[in-house]
Design a protein around this motif. Structure first.
Motif, PDB file in Angstrom:
ATOM      1  N   LYS A   1       0.843  -1.197   0.000  1.00 38.30           N
ATOM      2  CA  LYS A   1       0.000   0.000   0.000  1.00 38.30           C
ATOM      3  C   LYS A   1       0.876   1.243   0.000  1.00 38.30           C
ATOM      4  CE  LYS A   1      -3.973  -2.098   2.358  1.00 38.30           C
ATOM      5  NZ  LYS A   1      -4.896  -1.992   3.515  1.00 38.30           N
ATOM      6  N   TYR A   2       0.307   2.309  -0.553  1.00 40.71           N
ATOM      7  CA  TYR A   2       0.998   3.598  -0.600  1.00 40.71           C
ATOM      8  C   TYR A   2       0.176   4.627   0.174  1.00 40.71           C
ATOM      9  CZ  TYR A   2       2.732   1.308  -4.892  1.00 40.71           C
ATOM     10  OH  TYR A   2       3.230   0.422  -5.807  1.00 40.71           O
ATOM     11  N   TYR A   3       0.868   5.443   0.949  1.00 37.69           N
ATOM     12  CA  TYR A   3       0.212   6.509   1.717  1.00 37.69           C
ATOM     13  C   TYR A   3       0.973   7.821   1.503  1.00 37.69           C
ATOM     14  CZ  TYR A   3      -1.841   2.545   4.243  1.00 37.69           C
ATOM     15  OH  TYR A   3      -2.485   1.379   4.572  1.00 37.69           O
ATOM     16  N   THR A   4       0.246   8.906   1.441  1.00 38.00           N
ATOM     17  CA  THR A   4       0.886  10.216   1.327  1.00 38.00           C
ATOM     18  C   THR A   4       0.911  10.899   2.689  1.00 38.00           C
ATOM     19  OG1 THR A   4      -1.189  11.342   0.778  1.00 38.00           O
ATOM     20  CG2 THR A   4       0.133  10.501  -1.058  1.00 38.00           C
TER      21      THR A   4
ATOM     22  N   LYS B   1       3.818   9.401  -8.228  1.00 38.02           N
ATOM     23  CA  LYS B   1       2.486   8.825  -8.039  1.00 38.02           C
ATOM     24  C   LYS B   1       2.013   8.098  -9.287  1.00 38.02           C
ATOM     25  CE  LYS B   1       0.894  12.237  -4.621  1.00 38.02           C
ATOM     26  NZ  LYS B   1      -0.040  13.371  -4.381  1.00 38.02           N
TER      27      LYS B   1
ATOM     28  N   HIS C   1       1.733  -0.735  -9.654  1.00 36.99           N
ATOM     29  CA  HIS C   1       1.396  -1.235  -8.334  1.00 36.99           C
ATOM     30  C   HIS C   1       1.270  -2.758  -8.286  1.00 36.99           C
ATOM     31  CE1 HIS C   1      -1.706  -2.093  -5.092  1.00 36.99           C
ATOM     32  NE2 HIS C   1      -0.613  -1.763  -4.444  1.00 36.99           N
TER      33      HIS C   1
ATOM     34  N   MET D   1      -0.304   5.239  11.871  1.00 38.52           N
ATOM     35  CA  MET D   1      -0.979   5.238  10.577  1.00 38.52           C
ATOM     36  C   MET D   1      -2.073   6.300  10.481  1.00 38.52           C
ATOM     37  SD  MET D   1       0.745   2.977   9.009  1.00 38.52           S
ATOM     38  CE  MET D   1      -0.218   2.833   7.513  1.00 38.52           C
TER      39      MET D   1
ATOM     40  N   LYS E   1      -2.688   9.305   4.444  1.00 38.59           N
ATOM     41  CA  LYS E   1      -3.799   9.225   3.491  1.00 38.59           C
ATOM     42  C   LYS E   1      -3.468   8.201   2.415  1.00 38.59           C
ATOM     43  CE  LYS E   1      -6.420  12.070   0.211  1.00 38.59           C
ATOM     44  NZ  LYS E   1      -6.548  13.400  -0.416  1.00 38.59           N
ATOM     45  N   LYS E   2      -4.356   7.219   2.223  1.00 44.53           N
ATOM     46  CA  LYS E   2      -4.107   6.190   1.218  1.00 44.53           C
ATOM     47  C   LYS E   2      -4.079   6.848  -0.170  1.00 44.53           C
ATOM     48  CE  LYS E   2      -5.828   2.196   2.079  1.00 44.53           C
ATOM     49  NZ  LYS E   2      -6.717   1.013   2.221  1.00 44.53           N
ATOM     50  N   LEU E   3      -3.071   6.498  -0.954  1.00 45.60           N
ATOM     51  CA  LEU E   3      -2.861   7.156  -2.244  1.00 45.60           C
ATOM     52  C   LEU E   3      -3.922   6.749  -3.240  1.00 45.60           C
ATOM     53  CD1 LEU E   3      -1.173   8.993  -3.985  1.00 45.60           C
ATOM     54  CD2 LEU E   3       0.464   7.146  -4.326  1.00 45.60           C
TER      55      LEU E   3
END
Length: 356
Positions: free
Chosen positions: A3-6, A58, A65, A349, A353-355
Protein backbone atom coordinates in the motif's frame (compact mmCIF):
# COMPACT_ATOMS: atom_id res chain seq x y z
CA UNK A 1 0.02 -6.57 0.28
CA UNK A 2 1.64 -3.32 -0.84
CA UNK A 3 0.00 0.00 0.00
CA UNK A 4 1.00 3.60 -0.60
CA UNK A 5 0.21 6.51 1.72
CA UNK A 6 0.89 10.22 1.33
CA UNK A 7 1.90 12.62 4.07
CA UNK A 8 2.11 16.39 4.42
CA UNK A 9 4.04 17.45 7.52
CA UNK A 10 4.32 21.16 8.41
CA UNK A 11 7.59 22.64 9.61
CA UNK A 12 7.60 24.50 12.92
CA UNK A 13 8.74 27.53 10.97
CA UNK A 14 9.54 28.03 7.27
CA UNK A 15 12.75 26.22 6.35
CA UNK A 16 15.08 28.01 3.95
CA UNK A 17 17.84 26.35 1.98
CA UNK A 18 19.61 26.86 -1.37
CA UNK A 19 17.28 29.66 -2.39
CA UNK A 20 14.09 27.73 -1.55
CA UNK A 21 11.63 28.07 1.31
CA UNK A 22 9.49 25.20 2.57
CA UNK A 23 6.46 25.43 4.85
CA UNK A 24 5.89 21.67 4.85
CA UNK A 25 7.35 18.35 3.67
CA UNK A 26 5.46 15.97 1.42
CA UNK A 27 6.16 12.38 0.49
CA UNK A 28 4.89 8.84 0.08
CA UNK A 29 5.22 5.98 2.57
CA UNK A 30 5.36 2.43 1.20
CA UNK A 31 3.92 -0.27 3.48
CA UNK A 32 4.23 -3.95 2.62
CA UNK A 33 2.59 -6.62 4.80
CA UNK A 34 3.38 -10.32 4.62
CA UNK A 35 3.00 -13.11 7.21
CA UNK A 36 2.76 -10.72 10.15
CA UNK A 37 5.71 -8.60 8.96
CA UNK A 38 5.26 -4.92 8.06
CA UNK A 39 8.06 -3.27 6.05
CA UNK A 40 8.44 0.42 5.20
CA UNK A 41 10.03 2.67 2.61
CA UNK A 42 9.77 6.39 1.90
CA UNK A 43 9.74 8.30 -1.39
CA UNK A 44 10.21 12.04 -0.87
CA UNK A 45 11.65 14.08 -3.74
CA UNK A 46 12.56 17.58 -2.53
CA UNK A 47 11.64 20.49 -4.85
CA UNK A 48 14.73 22.42 -5.87
CA UNK A 49 16.97 19.39 -5.29
CA UNK A 50 15.30 16.38 -6.91
CA UNK A 51 14.64 16.43 -10.65
CA UNK A 52 11.53 14.23 -10.35
CA UNK A 53 8.27 15.45 -8.83
CA UNK A 54 5.88 13.78 -6.40
CA UNK A 55 3.17 13.75 -9.10
CA UNK A 56 5.47 11.86 -11.47
CA UNK A 57 6.19 9.33 -8.73
CA UNK A 58 2.49 8.83 -8.04
CA UNK A 59 1.83 8.05 -11.70
CA UNK A 60 4.63 5.47 -11.85
CA UNK A 61 3.39 3.78 -8.68
CA UNK A 62 -0.19 3.72 -9.96
CA UNK A 63 0.83 2.02 -13.21
CA UNK A 64 3.20 -0.48 -11.59
CA UNK A 65 1.40 -1.24 -8.33
CA UNK A 66 0.21 -4.77 -9.09
CA UNK A 67 3.46 -5.85 -10.72
CA UNK A 68 5.61 -4.41 -7.94
CA UNK A 69 3.44 -6.03 -5.28
CA UNK A 70 3.63 -9.43 -6.95
CA UNK A 71 7.36 -9.22 -7.54
CA UNK A 72 7.98 -8.46 -3.86
CA UNK A 73 5.77 -11.40 -2.87
CA UNK A 74 7.72 -13.79 -5.12
CA UNK A 75 11.14 -12.48 -4.08
CA UNK A 76 11.77 -10.66 -7.37
CA UNK A 77 11.41 -7.12 -6.06
CA UNK A 78 15.07 -6.28 -6.77
CA UNK A 79 14.64 -7.15 -10.45
CA UNK A 80 11.57 -4.93 -10.72
CA UNK A 81 13.43 -2.12 -8.96
CA UNK A 82 16.29 -2.41 -11.46
CA UNK A 83 13.87 -2.09 -14.39
CA UNK A 84 12.02 0.88 -12.87
CA UNK A 85 15.32 2.60 -12.08
CA UNK A 86 16.57 2.16 -15.63
CA UNK A 87 13.32 3.33 -17.24
CA UNK A 88 12.44 6.32 -15.08
CA UNK A 89 15.68 7.32 -13.34
CA UNK A 90 13.78 8.75 -10.37
CA UNK A 91 16.27 8.41 -7.47
CA UNK A 92 13.74 9.04 -4.69
CA UNK A 93 11.49 6.27 -6.09
CA UNK A 94 14.42 3.85 -6.29
CA UNK A 95 15.59 4.70 -2.77
CA UNK A 96 12.12 4.21 -1.28
CA UNK A 97 11.58 0.83 -2.92
CA UNK A 98 15.10 -0.37 -2.07
CA UNK A 99 14.66 0.71 1.57
CA UNK A 100 11.42 -1.26 1.79
CA UNK A 101 13.06 -4.36 0.27
CA UNK A 102 15.95 -4.20 2.73
CA UNK A 103 13.64 -3.56 5.68
CA UNK A 104 11.60 -6.61 4.66
CA UNK A 105 14.69 -8.83 4.34
CA UNK A 106 16.05 -7.72 7.70
CA UNK A 107 12.73 -8.35 9.42
CA UNK A 108 12.47 -11.80 7.87
CA UNK A 109 15.96 -12.49 9.26
CA UNK A 110 14.88 -10.94 12.59
CA UNK A 111 17.89 -8.60 12.58
CA UNK A 112 18.24 -4.84 13.04
CA UNK A 113 18.75 -3.40 9.57
CA UNK A 114 22.13 -1.88 10.46
CA UNK A 115 23.61 -5.23 11.45
CA UNK A 116 21.88 -6.89 8.48
CA UNK A 117 23.62 -4.48 6.07
CA UNK A 118 26.99 -3.98 7.76
CA UNK A 119 29.08 -6.62 9.59
CA UNK A 120 30.76 -4.03 11.86
CA UNK A 121 27.78 -1.78 12.49
CA UNK A 122 28.38 0.70 15.35
CA UNK A 123 26.02 1.16 18.27
CA UNK A 124 25.59 4.87 17.60
CA UNK A 125 26.30 7.78 15.25
CA UNK A 126 26.70 11.51 15.99
CA UNK A 127 24.40 14.17 14.52
CA UNK A 128 25.06 17.86 14.00
CA UNK A 129 22.63 20.74 14.51
CA UNK A 130 22.18 23.71 12.18
CA UNK A 131 22.27 27.44 12.97
CA UNK A 132 20.74 30.03 10.69
CA UNK A 133 22.20 33.52 10.55
CA UNK A 134 20.29 35.83 12.93
CA UNK A 135 21.25 38.56 15.36
CA UNK A 136 24.55 37.59 17.05
CA UNK A 137 23.00 37.38 20.52
CA UNK A 138 20.32 35.01 19.20
CA UNK A 139 22.87 32.80 17.49
CA UNK A 140 25.06 32.56 20.59
CA UNK A 141 22.01 31.81 22.73
CA UNK A 142 20.85 29.10 20.31
CA UNK A 143 24.34 27.61 20.15
CA UNK A 144 24.46 27.48 23.95
CA UNK A 145 21.11 25.70 24.04
CA UNK A 146 22.22 23.14 21.43
CA UNK A 147 25.52 22.38 23.13
CA UNK A 148 23.69 21.90 26.42
CA UNK A 149 21.46 19.38 24.63
CA UNK A 150 24.62 17.45 23.71
CA UNK A 151 25.47 18.60 20.20
CA UNK A 152 29.23 18.86 19.65
CA UNK A 153 29.03 19.94 15.98
CA UNK A 154 27.11 22.91 14.61
CA UNK A 155 26.62 23.87 10.98
CA UNK A 156 26.24 27.57 10.21
CA UNK A 157 24.52 28.78 7.05
CA UNK A 158 26.52 31.55 5.36
CA UNK A 159 26.59 33.31 2.00
CA UNK A 160 24.62 36.53 2.42
CA UNK A 161 26.89 39.07 4.16
CA UNK A 162 30.37 37.73 4.74
CA UNK A 163 31.60 40.53 7.02
CA UNK A 164 28.69 39.95 9.39
CA UNK A 165 29.12 36.18 9.11
CA UNK A 166 32.84 36.45 9.85
CA UNK A 167 32.14 38.41 13.01
CA UNK A 168 29.50 35.90 14.10
CA UNK A 169 31.83 32.93 13.48
CA UNK A 170 34.57 34.67 15.45
CA UNK A 171 32.13 35.15 18.34
CA UNK A 172 31.07 31.51 18.14
CA UNK A 173 34.65 30.28 18.22
CA UNK A 174 35.48 32.56 21.15
CA UNK A 175 32.45 31.35 23.13
CA UNK A 176 32.86 27.66 22.20
CA UNK A 177 36.56 26.89 21.66
CA UNK A 178 36.04 23.11 21.53
CA UNK A 179 32.99 23.11 19.26
CA UNK A 180 33.24 21.62 15.75
CA UNK A 181 31.97 24.38 13.45
CA UNK A 182 31.20 23.67 9.81
CA UNK A 183 29.72 26.16 7.34
CA UNK A 184 27.41 25.84 4.34
CA UNK A 185 27.71 28.51 1.66
CA UNK A 186 24.91 27.03 -0.50
CA UNK A 187 26.66 27.95 -3.81
CA UNK A 188 26.72 31.64 -2.84
CA UNK A 189 30.27 32.60 -3.81
CA UNK A 190 32.35 32.94 -6.93
CA UNK A 191 35.64 31.08 -7.02
CA UNK A 192 37.62 34.17 -6.03
CA UNK A 193 35.16 35.11 -3.26
CA UNK A 194 35.32 31.58 -1.88
CA UNK A 195 39.12 31.62 -1.75
CA UNK A 196 39.24 35.06 -0.14
CA UNK A 197 36.50 34.34 2.39
CA UNK A 198 37.76 30.94 3.43
CA UNK A 199 41.30 32.24 3.88
CA UNK A 200 39.84 34.88 6.22
CA UNK A 201 38.47 32.01 8.32
CA UNK A 202 41.80 30.18 8.64
CA UNK A 203 42.29 31.00 12.32
CA UNK A 204 38.83 29.72 13.30
CA UNK A 205 39.50 26.03 12.61
CA UNK A 206 36.41 25.55 10.45
CA UNK A 207 35.71 21.82 10.10
CA UNK A 208 34.75 22.17 6.42
CA UNK A 209 32.79 24.34 3.99
CA UNK A 210 29.91 22.85 2.04
CA UNK A 211 29.35 23.90 -1.56
CA UNK A 212 31.17 27.26 -1.73
CA UNK A 213 30.51 27.73 -5.48
CA UNK A 214 27.83 26.81 -8.02
CA UNK A 215 27.00 23.11 -8.13
CA UNK A 216 27.94 22.74 -11.82
CA UNK A 217 31.37 24.40 -11.53
CA UNK A 218 33.44 21.38 -10.58
CA UNK A 219 36.70 22.96 -11.77
CA UNK A 220 36.04 26.01 -9.57
CA UNK A 221 35.49 23.69 -6.61
CA UNK A 222 38.85 22.09 -7.34
CA UNK A 223 40.57 25.48 -7.63
CA UNK A 224 39.11 26.61 -4.30
CA UNK A 225 40.25 23.42 -2.56
CA UNK A 226 43.74 23.72 -3.99
CA UNK A 227 44.06 27.33 -2.78
CA UNK A 228 42.85 26.92 0.81
CA UNK A 229 43.51 24.70 3.79
CA UNK A 230 39.86 24.37 4.94
CA UNK A 231 38.34 21.18 3.53
CA UNK A 232 35.68 21.68 0.85
CA UNK A 233 32.63 19.40 0.78
CA UNK A 234 30.61 18.67 -2.36
CA UNK A 235 26.90 18.83 -1.55
CA UNK A 236 24.57 20.02 -4.32
CA UNK A 237 27.26 19.01 -6.83
CA UNK A 238 26.92 15.34 -5.88
CA UNK A 239 23.82 14.03 -7.64
CA UNK A 240 24.83 10.67 -9.12
CA UNK A 241 27.68 8.17 -9.67
CA UNK A 242 29.02 10.18 -12.62
CA UNK A 243 29.31 13.31 -10.48
CA UNK A 244 31.12 11.33 -7.79
CA UNK A 245 33.70 10.09 -10.29
CA UNK A 246 34.27 13.50 -11.87
CA UNK A 247 34.52 15.33 -8.55
CA UNK A 248 36.97 12.72 -7.27
CA UNK A 249 39.21 12.86 -10.32
CA UNK A 250 39.29 16.68 -10.25
CA UNK A 251 40.06 16.65 -6.50
CA UNK A 252 37.14 19.04 -6.09
CA UNK A 253 36.94 18.71 -2.32
CA UNK A 254 37.85 16.41 0.52
CA UNK A 255 34.33 15.36 1.53
CA UNK A 256 31.15 14.12 -0.11
CA UNK A 257 27.81 15.10 1.43
CA UNK A 258 25.73 12.04 0.57
CA UNK A 259 21.94 12.39 0.47
CA UNK A 260 20.59 8.87 -0.06
CA UNK A 261 17.17 10.12 -1.24
CA UNK A 262 18.97 12.07 -3.98
CA UNK A 263 21.25 9.25 -5.13
CA UNK A 264 18.74 6.41 -5.43
CA UNK A 265 19.37 2.68 -5.12
CA UNK A 266 21.55 1.18 -2.44
CA UNK A 267 23.87 -0.03 -5.21
CA UNK A 268 24.39 3.59 -6.33
CA UNK A 269 24.97 4.72 -2.75
CA UNK A 270 27.51 1.94 -2.10
CA UNK A 271 29.33 2.64 -5.39
CA UNK A 272 29.56 6.33 -4.43
CA UNK A 273 31.07 5.31 -1.10
CA UNK A 274 33.64 3.09 -2.87
CA UNK A 275 34.53 5.94 -5.24
CA UNK A 276 35.07 8.23 -2.25
CA UNK A 277 37.24 5.65 -0.45
CA UNK A 278 39.35 5.09 -3.56
CA UNK A 279 40.16 8.82 -3.73
CA UNK A 280 40.62 9.35 0.04
CA UNK A 281 37.41 11.40 0.28
CA UNK A 282 35.40 11.35 3.50
CA UNK A 283 31.65 10.72 3.48
CA UNK A 284 29.11 12.62 5.59
CA UNK A 285 25.49 11.48 5.21
CA UNK A 286 22.48 13.79 5.53
CA UNK A 287 18.71 13.59 5.32
CA UNK A 288 16.56 15.55 2.91
CA UNK A 289 14.11 16.63 5.64
CA UNK A 290 12.13 13.39 5.35
CA UNK A 291 9.71 11.83 7.79
CA UNK A 292 10.83 9.32 10.42
CA UNK A 293 11.00 6.46 7.88
CA UNK A 294 13.50 8.23 5.64
CA UNK A 295 15.48 9.58 8.57
CA UNK A 296 15.76 6.17 10.22
CA UNK A 297 17.08 4.65 6.97
CA UNK A 298 19.47 7.57 6.41
CA UNK A 299 20.76 7.29 9.99
CA UNK A 300 21.55 3.62 9.44
CA UNK A 301 23.43 4.41 6.23
CA UNK A 302 25.29 7.24 7.99
CA UNK A 303 26.48 4.85 10.69
CA UNK A 304 27.44 2.17 8.20
CA UNK A 305 29.01 4.26 5.45
CA UNK A 306 29.88 7.65 6.92
CA UNK A 307 33.02 8.82 8.66
CA UNK A 308 32.61 7.80 12.31
CA UNK A 309 34.69 10.71 13.61
CA UNK A 310 32.31 13.30 12.18
CA UNK A 311 28.72 14.20 12.93
CA UNK A 312 26.12 13.69 10.21
CA UNK A 313 23.12 15.74 9.11
CA UNK A 314 20.47 13.61 10.76
CA UNK A 315 18.82 15.78 13.45
CA UNK A 316 16.15 17.26 11.17
CA UNK A 317 13.11 15.73 12.89
CA UNK A 318 13.06 18.66 15.31
CA UNK A 319 12.20 20.93 12.36
CA UNK A 320 8.84 19.20 11.85
CA UNK A 321 5.73 20.18 13.78
CA UNK A 322 4.65 16.52 13.87
CA UNK A 323 5.74 13.20 12.39
CA UNK A 324 4.39 9.82 11.28
CA UNK A 325 6.13 7.92 14.08
CA UNK A 326 6.41 8.51 17.82
CA UNK A 327 9.82 6.80 17.94
CA UNK A 328 12.38 9.37 19.08
CA UNK A 329 15.69 7.52 18.88
CA UNK A 330 16.76 9.19 15.61
CA UNK A 331 16.16 12.72 16.98
CA UNK A 332 19.12 12.98 19.38
CA UNK A 333 22.67 14.45 19.25
CA UNK A 334 23.96 10.87 19.53
CA UNK A 335 21.68 8.40 17.76
CA UNK A 336 21.67 5.00 19.44
CA UNK A 337 20.10 2.24 17.40
CA UNK A 338 17.40 0.08 19.00
CA UNK A 339 17.62 -3.70 19.11
CA UNK A 340 14.57 -4.11 16.91
CA UNK A 341 14.27 -5.96 13.62
CA UNK A 342 14.49 -3.88 10.44
CA UNK A 343 14.32 -0.10 10.59
CA UNK A 344 13.45 -0.13 14.27
CA UNK A 345 10.40 2.12 14.10
CA UNK A 346 6.63 1.79 14.06
CA UNK A 347 4.21 4.07 12.24
CA UNK A 348 1.29 6.08 13.52
CA UNK A 349 -0.98 5.24 10.58
CA UNK A 350 -3.60 7.77 11.62
CA UNK A 351 -3.08 10.88 9.57
CA UNK A 352 -1.58 9.07 6.58
CA UNK A 353 -3.80 9.22 3.49
CA UNK A 354 -4.11 6.19 1.22
CA UNK A 355 -2.86 7.16 -2.24
CA UNK A 356 -5.29 4.99 -4.23
Amino acid sequence: MLKYYTYRLPFKQPFRTAGSEFSHREGIILVYKEDGIEAYGEIAPLPGFSEESLEQIKEVLKINHEHLQESIRTGEGKQTLTVLDQIHRFPSLSFGIDALLHDLEAKKANKPLGRFLFPDFPESVKANATLSIQEPAQVISKAKDLTEQGFTTLKVKVGKNFNAELKLLQDLRHQFPDLAIRIDANQSWTKDEAIQNLKALDSLNIEYCEQPVHKDKFSDMAAVQEAIKTPVAADESLRNKKDATELSELKAGRLFIVKPMLLGTFDTIFVTKRTADTHNIEVVVTTMLESAVGRAMTSILAAGLGNQKRAHGLATGSLLDNDISSDEWMNNPVIRFPEKAGLGISLDMEGLKKLF
